[in-house]
Design a protein around this motif. Structure first.
Motif, PDB file in Angstrom:
ATOM      1  N   THR A   1      49.789  48.208   2.014  1.00 19.76           N
ATOM      2  CA  THR A   1      49.469  48.147   3.434  1.00 19.76           C
ATOM      3  C   THR A   1      48.398  49.184   3.761  1.00 19.76           C
ATOM      4  O   THR A   1      48.036  50.008   2.921  1.00 19.76           O
ATOM      5  CB  THR A   1      50.713  48.418   4.289  1.00 19.76           C
ATOM      6  N   LYS A   2      47.914  49.151   4.997  1.00 22.28           N
ATOM      7  CA  LYS A   2      46.923  50.131   5.437  1.00 22.28           C
ATOM      8  C   LYS A   2      47.504  51.542   5.383  1.00 22.28           C
ATOM      9  O   LYS A   2      46.805  52.495   5.035  1.00 22.28           O
ATOM     10  CB  LYS A   2      46.474  49.824   6.865  1.00 22.28           C
ATOM     11  N   TYR A   3      48.782  51.667   5.720  1.00 20.37           N
ATOM     12  CA  TYR A   3      49.424  52.979   5.694  1.00 20.37           C
ATOM     13  C   TYR A   3      49.530  53.504   4.262  1.00 20.37           C
ATOM     14  O   TYR A   3      49.352  54.695   4.017  1.00 20.37           O
ATOM     15  CB  TYR A   3      50.813  52.895   6.336  1.00 20.37           C
ATOM     16  N   ASP A   4      49.828  52.621   3.303  1.00 20.97           N
ATOM     17  CA  ASP A   4      49.889  53.018   1.899  1.00 20.97           C
ATOM     18  C   ASP A   4      48.526  53.508   1.414  1.00 20.97           C
ATOM     19  O   ASP A   4      48.422  54.515   0.718  1.00 20.97           O
ATOM     20  CB  ASP A   4      50.340  51.854   1.015  1.00 20.97           C
ATOM     21  N   VAL A   5      47.470  52.779   1.774  1.00 20.88           N
ATOM     22  CA  VAL A   5      46.118  53.142   1.346  1.00 20.88           C
ATOM     23  C   VAL A   5      45.714  54.483   1.949  1.00 20.88           C
ATOM     24  O   VAL A   5      45.177  55.351   1.261  1.00 20.88           O
ATOM     25  CB  VAL A   5      45.112  52.035   1.725  1.00 20.88           C
ATOM     26  N   ALA A   6      45.990  54.682   3.235  1.00 18.98           N
ATOM     27  CA  ALA A   6      45.648  55.947   3.893  1.00 18.98           C
ATOM     28  C   ALA A   6      46.405  57.113   3.258  1.00 18.98           C
ATOM     29  O   ALA A   6      45.837  58.188   3.041  1.00 18.98           O
ATOM     30  CB  ALA A   6      45.950  55.862   5.377  1.00 18.98           C
ATOM     31  N   ALA A   7      47.674  56.909   2.935  1.00 19.55           N
ATOM     32  CA  ALA A   7      48.457  57.974   2.298  1.00 19.55           C
ATOM     33  C   ALA A   7      47.944  58.275   0.903  1.00 19.55           C
ATOM     34  O   ALA A   7      47.896  59.436   0.490  1.00 19.55           O
ATOM     35  CB  ALA A   7      49.925  57.563   2.245  1.00 19.55           C
ATOM     36  N   ALA A   8      47.539  57.255   0.164  1.00 20.44           N
ATOM     37  CA  ALA A   8      47.032  57.460  -1.191  1.00 20.44           C
ATOM     38  C   ALA A   8      45.701  58.199  -1.170  1.00 20.44           C
ATOM     39  O   ALA A   8      45.475  59.108  -1.986  1.00 20.44           O
ATOM     40  CB  ALA A   8      46.885  56.117  -1.896  1.00 20.44           C
ATOM     41  N   VAL A   9      44.814  57.863  -0.254  1.00 21.26           N
ATOM     42  CA  VAL A   9      43.522  58.554  -0.150  1.00 21.26           C
ATOM     43  C   VAL A   9      43.740  60.004   0.234  1.00 21.26           C
ATOM     44  O   VAL A   9      43.105  60.905  -0.313  1.00 21.26           O
ATOM     45  CB  VAL A   9      42.599  57.832   0.861  1.00 21.26           C
TER      46      VAL A   9
END
Length: 134
Positions: A75-83
């Protein structure tokens, strides 16, 4: 009687407020809807598969937009947390694009082959933030 009425109760929309807060040594990205992905669980390392290196994506890096290949479930939240966890920069915005499968010509007897379904994430960073791939 309320059973036979045609009007349905309207659900209240929850605002999409995203905050990043430290939690016991690990960064946690939480939305107002209660979802959250912890950087300490190891899930963030699976979210960003690889940087998307195309001509269009490399031109976008000059404007602070970075493109990554991601899995279908991310999800967008997963991508933001990973970055945030991997590159130590906070994204301003994340857009996700689903690329459909394509039929491709193969120079064999079979004739046609299918390119797999792919997914990529556009990560917009604040002015002045950069990501070094190599």
């Amino acid at each position: 009687m309320a059973i036979f009425s045609k009007s349905t109760p309207k659900k209240a929309k929850m605002p999409k407020k995203v905050t990043v807060s430290p939690n016991a040594g690990a960064r946690v990205l939480k939305s107002s809807r209660g979802r959250g992905v912890s950087a300490s669980t190891g899930r963030t390392s699976d979210v960003l598969r690889a940087p998307w290196l195309s001509e269009k994506a490399l031109i976008a890096t000059e404007r602070g937009v970075y493109v990554f290949a991601i899995p279908e479930k991310a999800t967008k939240y997963d991508v933001a947390a990973a970055v945030t966890a991997i590159y130590k920069v906070t994204p301003k915005k994340v857009n996700i694009v689903n690329l459909p499968a394509k039929l491709k010509m193969m120079r064999t007897r079979r004739g046609l082959g299918k390119q797999s379904v792919r997914r990529k994430a556009y990560v917009f960073l604040q002015a002045g933030d950069t990501i070094q791939f190599a």
